[in-house]
Design a protein around this motif. Structure first.
Motif, PDB file in Angstrom:
ATOM      1  N   HIS A 480     -38.215  -1.634 -71.239  1.00  0.00           N
ATOM      2  CA  HIS A 480     -36.962  -0.756 -71.288  1.00  0.00           C
ATOM      3  C   HIS A 480     -35.699  -1.480 -70.470  1.00  0.00           C
ATOM      4  O   HIS A 480     -36.016  -2.840 -69.968  1.00  0.00           O
ATOM      5  N   ASP A 481     -34.802  -1.199 -70.490  1.00  0.00           N
ATOM      6  CA  ASP A 481     -33.467  -1.595 -69.776  1.00  0.00           C
ATOM      7  C   ASP A 481     -33.873  -1.855 -68.285  1.00  0.00           C
ATOM      8  O   ASP A 481     -34.741  -1.235 -67.750  1.00  0.00           O
ATOM      9  N   THR A 484     -33.622   1.351 -66.201  1.00  0.00           N
ATOM     10  CA  THR A 484     -34.754   2.472 -66.383  1.00  0.00           C
ATOM     11  C   THR A 484     -35.801   1.750 -65.427  1.00  0.00           C
ATOM     12  O   THR A 484     -36.558   2.556 -64.744  1.00  0.00           O
TER      13      THR A 484
END
Length: 1122
Positions: A480-481, A484
Motif C-alpha cells: 500500500h502507500d 498506510t
C-alpha cells in the motif's frame, strides 16, 4: 509486627531460661557434706563406728561402736573423719535432737573403755543425747569400772549422761530391740558393705546431678547470649553446633536419670524381695534423697527442653529467613539479567530470516525467563508460608514477596510486548520481501520476453497476456502507500526500517512503470497495422526491384520516383519506434543485471550469516564442552588437551567473520557491484584460512581416531545435528572456496559497472589465496629434505610432469634409458631452487589419502638454463645446467601449463639477470661476450641460437666459475659450493633409483626415429594454419595469430622464409625455426642461461640481449603460445 513477634519470642526464651536457671541454682546451692564416703572409704571399712539406722525414743540417730580391740591404735584424725561423716548423714532435724552412742566394750578392759570415751569426747562433732556403754563383763573389770567411773566421772568432760550397762538386757530398757542390730540383741538388719555401697552411690548420684545442673546452666547461658548470624552458612553451622551440644546434654541427663533410678531400685530391693520388710530410718532418708534428686533432674530436663524448643525455633526461623534472603538475592540477579537481555530485543531486523532468527532467540530466552519467573513465584509462595507460620521477620519478608510478584508480572508483560513487536516486524518484512520478490519476478518476466518475437502481432499479444496475468496477482503482492504502512506499523518503524520500506515502494513503482511502458509498447505492436493504399503511376517499371538498377531516371521516361510525405512520416515513425525499443531494451537489460547482482549478494549474505552461526554452534557445542568439567569424563585420553589440533584456528576465523567481515559485507547489500572493495580491504585477514588448512590433516586424523567416542555423540545430541562434527570442520575450507564462485557470478553481472575492476582484482586475490593454500598443502607433504624449505624462497608453482634426464658424462645405458623412458616427478619451483620429488599415494581416507612427496633432487636457480621448446612435442621444455651436461626434458600435461611454467621460470631468470646487471654497473648492458675463435655464424632470426667453443669449454671445466660470471653471485648460503663449481650445481640422480622411477609407458615421440624424422623434415612452399602466435613487436613487421592462414612463398638465405599473412596481407621474413614452431612441426632453439662461465659468459651476454629484446620487440618465445 516482625519486631513484636521477635520480642515475644525473645521474652519466652528469657522466661524459660530464668526458670531453668532457678532450678539449677537450687541444685547447686544444696549443702553437701564436707566429706564423702569415697574419700574415707578405707577408714569406714574398719567398722569401728557405724550408723545402723536405729533411732531412740525421740528419733535420735544411734551410732554404734562395736567391739574393736585395735581401737586404741586408730589415729585421732581417722576417728574424727568417721564421726564427722556419720553425723552428716541424718537429716538436720534428727541431728539437731542429738545422737545416741552405744559403745560395746564387753570383751575389753576398763582402760579401753576409758580411752574410748576420752577419744570420743575429744572428736565427736555433733550433739549428744545419751551415751550407753556396755562395760566389761569380767568381775574384776566390772568392779573396777564402777569404782573408777563413779569417782572420776568429771574426767570425761561430757555434758550428757553416760550410763554403764552390765548387759544387753539393760540396753533394751533404754533402746527398743527393733532399733538395735543383732549383735546387740536387736532385730535390726544391717550390712556394713551394703550401707557403704549405697552411701557411695547416693553421693556420686548427687554429685552427677549437681554437675549436670551446672552444665545445663552454662549451656543455657551460652544459648541465651547467642546473637543471630546474618548468613545461611553461619546460621546452619550454629544450629548444628547447638544441636550437637544439646544432644550431649540430653545424654548426660539420661545417664544421670538412669543412675538415679538404678539406685532407687537398689534401696528398695529388700521390700521387693520381702513385702513385709520395713526400711529403717536411714534407708528411708536415702530413698527420699534419691527421689528428691530424681525429681530435680526431671524438673531440670523439662525446663531445658522447653528452653531448647524456643531457642531451636528461633534458630530455625533465622535459618529460614537467611535462606529466603539469599534466594531472593539470587532470583533478583537473574531477574535483572533476563530483563536486561529482554531489553536488547529492540532490533526490527533487516529481513524475514533475521527477524525469525531474533524470534528464535527470544523464544529461547523466554524459556529461560519462564524458569526464572517460576522460581520467583515459588519463592514468593515460600515467603507467604513463613508469614502464615508466624515468622518473627514478617516486616522483612512481606515487602520482598510483593516485589517479586510485581517484577514477575512486569517481566511477563514486557515479554508479550516484545513478541508482539517482533511478530509485527516479521509481518512487515514478509510483506516487503513478498513485494520485492513480486517485483523481481516481474523484472524476470520482462527480461524473459524476447524483443524480436514481440515485434509480431501474435508475439506481442502473447507477451501482453503474460503481463496481464502477472498484474492480476498485484493485489496480493503489492504494498500500500507509505502513509498506510506508516499508520499501521507506526510502533515498529524506525528510520532505517522506513527507508527500507521506501526503497521497496520505489522499486515497486519503478517496476510498475516499466510494466506500463511495456504494455503500451505491446499494445501498439498488437494492434493490426493497416497500410494505406497509395496512388501509383501506371508504369510499374518506375519501381524496378533490381538491386543493380541505377538510382537515376530510367531511360525513355521523363518521370522520377520520390517518396511522398506519408511514406517519409511512416519511415520516421518506425525509426523512432526502433530507437525507443532499443533504449528500453538496454534499460531492461541493466535492470535484469541489477536483479541478478542482488540475488548473488543476498546469497552471499545469507550463506555468510549461516556460516557464522555454524561456526558459533561448533565452538559452543563442541569446543567449549571440552573444557566443561561435567563432560570431562566422556572425553577419551587420545582427545584430551587436543582442542587446538581438532579445531585449529576456528575461533580466530569466527571472530573475524562475526565481528568484521559480515558487518562490512552488510554495508554493500544495496551496492553489490562494489563488494569487491570489501574483499580487497580484508584480503590479508582472509589469509588466516591458510593456517586452518595446514592443520586440517592433523585435525581429520584426530577426528577419525576419536569419532566414535561418547563425547561427540552427546554433543551432537544436544545440538540436534544430523551431521557429525567432521562435516562442520570442513565448513571453513568450503567457505573460502565458495567466495571465488560468488565473485565470479557478481563479475559476470557487473561487466560495465564501476566496481568491476575491484571484483576482478578480488577474484584474482581469492584465487591466489586458494593457490597458496593448495601449494602449501603440497609443500608440507614433502619428506626426505634435510634443509629448511623456507630458505628456498617463496613457492611459485608446483605440479606433476613427465621428466627425462640426460647426463653427458653418465653411463651410456643410463643415458640411453633416460632418452626413452620418462619418470613421474612432482616439481616445486621456488625463487631459489627447483625441487624434484616423487609422488607417493597413501592409503587412508580424507586428508590421509593425500599424496606425499619423497625428495629426490634439486637444482639451484642461479645455475640453470631453459630451452623453451623441446623437439618432438610442443608440451615439452628443457631445464639444464653445467653447460648442458645435465639436461632435464620436462613434459607438461597441457600446452597452457607448459607456457605458464616457462614464463614463471623466465621471470625468475630475468630477475636474476637484472640483479646481476645492477651489481655490475661497470659493464655495459648492451655488451655481448663472444668466445675467441668462435666461427659459427649468427642466425638472422629474432630467436638466436648459440654454440659453445669446445676448446674454451674444456679449459673452463677444470676452473672454478667466477662469481661475476653468473646470476646470483650472492648465492644462497645453504649451497655455497654448488654455486661456485659447475660440476656441483645440481645433485646427480642415482642410476639405480632412476631405473626405479621409470614409467612403463613409452612416448613414441621420444624415440630416436621420431626425433630424426622431426629434425629432417623439410619446409615447402604452401599454405599453413598457424597454431602458435608470432609477433615481432613492430607494427610494420609480420605478425601472425593462432588460427590465421600463412603462405610460405620462398626460402631465402640462412634458413629464412618469406611469409605472407593471408588474413592481414602483410609479408615478411621468418626463420625456419619459428615457422616450425608456428605450425607445430619443430622447435625453437633459443637458450636462456643464467650461470655459465667462459662460454657461459657469451651465453650470459646473449641472454641479456634476448631479455632486452623480449622487452623491446616482444619477440620472446613466451609470446609463441601452444
Amino acid at each position: 509486627m516482625a519486631l513484636n513477634l521477635l520480642s515475644l519470642l525473645c521474652n519466652d526464651i528469657t522466661e524459660m531460661w530464668l526458670q531453668l536457671k532457678k532450678i539449677t541454682d537450687e541444685i547447686m546451692q544444696q549443702e553437701t557434706s564436707p566429706l564423702c564416703a569415697v574419700d574415707i572409704e578405707e577408714v569406714i571399712k574398719k567398722q569401728f563406728a557405724y550408723l545402723s539406722g536405729g533411732r531412740g525414743e525421740d528419733g535420735c540417730p544411734i551410732i554404734t561402736f562395736p567391739e574393736y580391740p585395735s581401737f586404741g591404735e586408730i589415729q585421732e584424725k581417722e576417728i574424727h573423719d568417721v564421726l564427722t561423716y556419720l553425723t552428716s548423714i541424718p537429716s538436720l532435724q534428727a541431728a539437731g535432737v542429738g545422737f545416741i552412742l552405744i559403745i560395746d566394750r564387753r570383751q575389753d578392759k576398763w582402760a579401753s573403755v576409758k580411752g574410748t570415751l576420752l577419744r570420743i569426747a575429744g572428736s565427736f562433732p555433733g550433739n549428744l543425747q545419751l551415751i550407753l556403754v556396755l562395760r566389761p563383763t569380767g568381775l574384776f573389770q566390772r568392779a573396777l569400772s564402777d569404782f573408777v567411773f563413779r569417782f572420776n566421772k568429771d574426767e570425761f568432760k561430757m555434758k550428757v549422761p553416760i550410763i554403764m550397762l552390765s548387759s544387753v538386757t539393760e540396753l533394751h530398757s533404754y533402746i527398743d530391740r527393733t532399733q538395735l542390730t543383732q549383735e546387740l540383741g536387736g532385730t535390726l538388719e544391717y550390712s556394713h558393705d551394703e550401707w557403704l555401697s549405697h552411701r557411695t552411690a547416693i553421693e556420686g548420684f548427687a554429685l552427677m546431678v549437681k554437675k549436670t545442673a551446672q552444665m545445663l546452666q552454662s549451656f543455657g547461658t551460652e544459648l541465651a547470649e547467642t546473637e543471630l548470624p546474618n548468613d545461611v552458612q553461619a546460621t546452619t553451622s550454629l544450629l548444628e553446633v547447638h544441636t550437637e551440644k544439646k544432644e550431649k546434654m540430653k545424654e548426660d541427663l539420661r545417664r544421670a536419670l538412669n543412675q538415679g533410678h538404678g539406685l532407687f531400685e537398689s534401696i528398695n530391693e529388700p521390700i521387693r524381695k520381702d513385702p513385709g520388710y520395713t526400711l529403717n530410718q536411714d534407708e528411708l532418708e536415702n530413698l527420699a534423697t534419691v527421689e528428691r534428686l530424681l525429681g530435680q533432674l526431671n524438673e531440670t530436663e523439662t525446663a531445658f527442653d522447653e528452653f531448647w524448643d524456643k531457642h531451636q525455633s528461633k534458630l530455625e526461623q533465622c535459618l529460614q529467613l537467611r535462606h529466603f534472603e539469599q534466594n531472593f538475592r539470587e532470583i533478583k540477579v537473574q531477574l535483572n539479567l533476563v530483563t536486561e537481555r529482554l531489553a536488547a530485543f529492540t532490533d526490527p531486523g533487516n529481513c524475514t530470516t533475521h527477524v525469525e532468527h531474533i524470534l528464535q532467540d527470544l523464544s529461547s530466552h523466554e524459556e529461560k525467563t519462564c524458569e526464572v519467573l517460576d522460581q520467583a513465584k515459588d519463592l514468593a509462595s515460600e515467603g507467604d508460608q513463613l508469614i502464615q507460620n508466624n515468622h518473627y521477620a514478617v516486616d522483612s519478608i512481606l515487602p520482598k514477596c510483593n516485589e517479586l510478584r510485581r517484577v514477575t508480572e512486569d517481566l511477563a508483560s514486557e515479554m508479550q510486548l516484545r513478541k508482539a513487536f517482533l511478530h509485527r516486524c516479521l509481518e512487515l518484512h514478509q510483506m516487503l520481501e513478498k513485494a520485492a520478490q513480486w517485483c523481481d519476478e516481474g523484472i524476470y518476466l520482462l527480461a524473459s520476453q524476447p524483443v524480436d518475437k514481440c515485434q509480431s502481432q501474435d508475439g506481442a499479444q502473447s507477451a501482453l497476456q503474460e503481463i496481464e496475468r502477472f498484474l492480476e496477482a498485484a493485489a496480493d503482492n503489492k504494498l500500500h502507500d507509505l502513509d498506510t504502512i506508516t499508520s499501521d506499523y507506526e510502533t515498529i518503524l524506525n528510520q532505517e526500517f522506513s527507508e527500507h520500506v521506501q526503497k521497496v515502494l520505489q522499486k515497486q513503482e519503478g517496476m510498475q512503470e516499466m510494466f506500463e511502458k511495456r504494455r503500451v509498447s505491446l499494445k501498439k505492436l498488437a494492434a493490426k497495422q493497416t497500410r494505406p493504399v497509395q496512388p501509383v503511376a501506371p508504369r510499374p517499371e518506375a519501381f524496378s526491384k533490381s538491386p543493380h538498377s541505377s538510382p537515376g531516371p530510367r531511360r525513355g521516361s521523363g518521370n522520377t520516383f520520390s517518396p511522398d510525405k506519408d511514406t517519409l512520416r511512416r519511415l520516421n515513425y518506425r525509426k523512432g519506434e526502433c530507437n525507443e525499443s532499443r533504449t528500453e531494451s538496454v534499460s531492461e537489460e541493466e535492470e535484469n543485471l541489477a536483479v541478478l547482482r542482488r540475488h548473488v549478494m543476498n546469497e552471499l549474505l545469507e550463506t555468510e550469516r549461516a556460516y557464522v552461526e555454524e561456526l558459533l554452534c561448533v565452538l559452543e557445542g563442541y569446543a567449549a564442552e571440552m573444557d566443561n568439567p561435567v563432560m570431562m569424563h566422556l572425553i577419551p585420553v587420545a582427545l584430551q588437551n587436543k582442542k587446538e589440533i581438532l579445531f585449529g584456528n576456528m575461533t580466530e576465523i569466527y571472530q573475524f567473520h562475526n565481528r568484521i567481515f559480515l558487518r562490512e559485507l552488510e554495508n554493500y547489500i544495496h551496492y553489490p557491484e562494489l563488494v569487491g572493495r570489501c574483499f580487497l580491504e580484508r584480503m590479508k585477514d582472509l589469509q588466516i584460512y591458510e593456517k586452518y588448512c595446514h592443520n586440517k590433516p592433523r585435525s581429520e586424523s584426530l577426528w577419525r581416531q576419536c569419532s566414535d567416542c561418547v563425547f561427540f555423540q552427546e554433543c551432537q545430541k544436544k545440538l540436534e545435528h544430523k551431521l557429525g562434527l567432521d562435516s562442520y570442520l570442513l565448513k571453513p575450507v568450503q567457505r573460502i572456496t565458495k567466495y571465488q564462485l560468488l565473485l565470479k557470478e557478481l563479475l559476470k553481472y557487473s561487466k560495465n559497472c564501476d566496481g568491476s575492476e575491484d571484483l576482478q582484482e578480488a577474484l584474482t586475490a581469492i584465487l591466489g589465496i586458494l593457490k597458496a593454500v593448495n601449494d602449501s598443502m603440497h609443500l608440507i607433504a614433502i619428506t626426505g629434505y634435510d634443509g629448511n624449505l623456507n630458505d628456498l624462497g617463496k613457492l611459485l608453482m608446483q605440479g606433476s610432469f613427465n621428466v627425462w634426464t640426460v647426463h653427458k658424462k653418465g653411463h651410456s645405458k643410463v643415458k640411453d634409458l633416460a632418452r626413452f623412458k620418462p619418470m613421474q616427478r612432482h616439481l616445486f619451483l621456488h625463487q631459489k631452487a627447483l625441487l624434484f620429488c616423487k609422488k607417493r599415494e597413501e592409503n587412508g581416507e580424507g586428508y590421509e589419502k593425500a599424496p606425499s612427496y619423497s625428495f629426490k633432487h634439486y637444482l639451484n636457480m642461479s645455475a640453470v638454463g631453459i630451452t623453451e621448446n623441446a623437439k618432438g612435442d610442443y608440451k615439452k621444455f628443457e631445464i639444464w645446467c653445467n653447460a648442458r651436461e645435465e639436461v632435464y626434458i620436462v613434459q607438461a600435461p597441457t600446452p597452457e601449463i607448459k607456457t605458464a611454467w616457462v614464463n614463471e621460470i623466465r621471470k625468475v631468470l630475468t630477475g636474476q639477470l637484472n640483479a646481476y646487471r645492477e651489481a655490475s654497473q661497470q659493464k655495459s648492458s648492451e655488451q655481448v661476450f663472444q668466445s675467441p675463435g668462435a666461427s659459427t655464424p649468427v642466425s638472422s632470426s629474432p630467436f638466436k641460437s648459440y654454440q659453445k667453443n669446445n676448446k674454451k669449454s674444456d679449459e673452463r671445466k677444470s676452473e672454478p666459475a667466477s662469481p661475476d660470471s653468473c646470476f646470483g653471485s650472492a648465492a644462497s648460503p645453504k649451497y655455497p659450493e654448488k654455486v661456485r663449481v659447475w660440476g656441483k650445481a645440481s645433485q646427480s640422480f642415482d642410476a639405480s633409483e632412476e631405473n626405479d622411477g621409470y614409467s612403463s609407458a613409452e612416448d613414441p615421440l621420444n624415440s630416436s626415429d621420431a626425433e630424426e624424422e622431426a629434425t629432417g623434415k623439410k619446409l615447402s612452399p604452401g599454405k599453413y594454419t598457424v597454431v602458435a602466435e608470432y609477433d615481432k613487436g613492430n607494427t610494420d613487421d609480420l605478425t601472425v595469430k593462432s588460427g590465421e592462414m600463412v603462405q610460405l612463398i620462398r626460402e631465402g638465405e640462412d634458413g629464412q622464409w618469406y611469409v605472407k599473412n593471408l588474413n592481414t596481407s602483410k609479408e615478411g621474413w621468418v626463420s625456419a625455426t619459428n615457422l616450425l614452431t608456428m605450425i607445430g612441426d619443430s622447435k625453437s632453439s633459443l637458450s636462456l642461461c643464467s650461470s655459465e662461465s667462459g662460454t657461459g659468459s657469451s651465453n650470459l651476454s646473449t641472454s641479456s640481449s634476448c631479455s632486452e629484446s623480449c622487452t623491446a620487440s616482444n619477440t620472446s618465445i613466451s609470446n609463441i603460445k601452444g
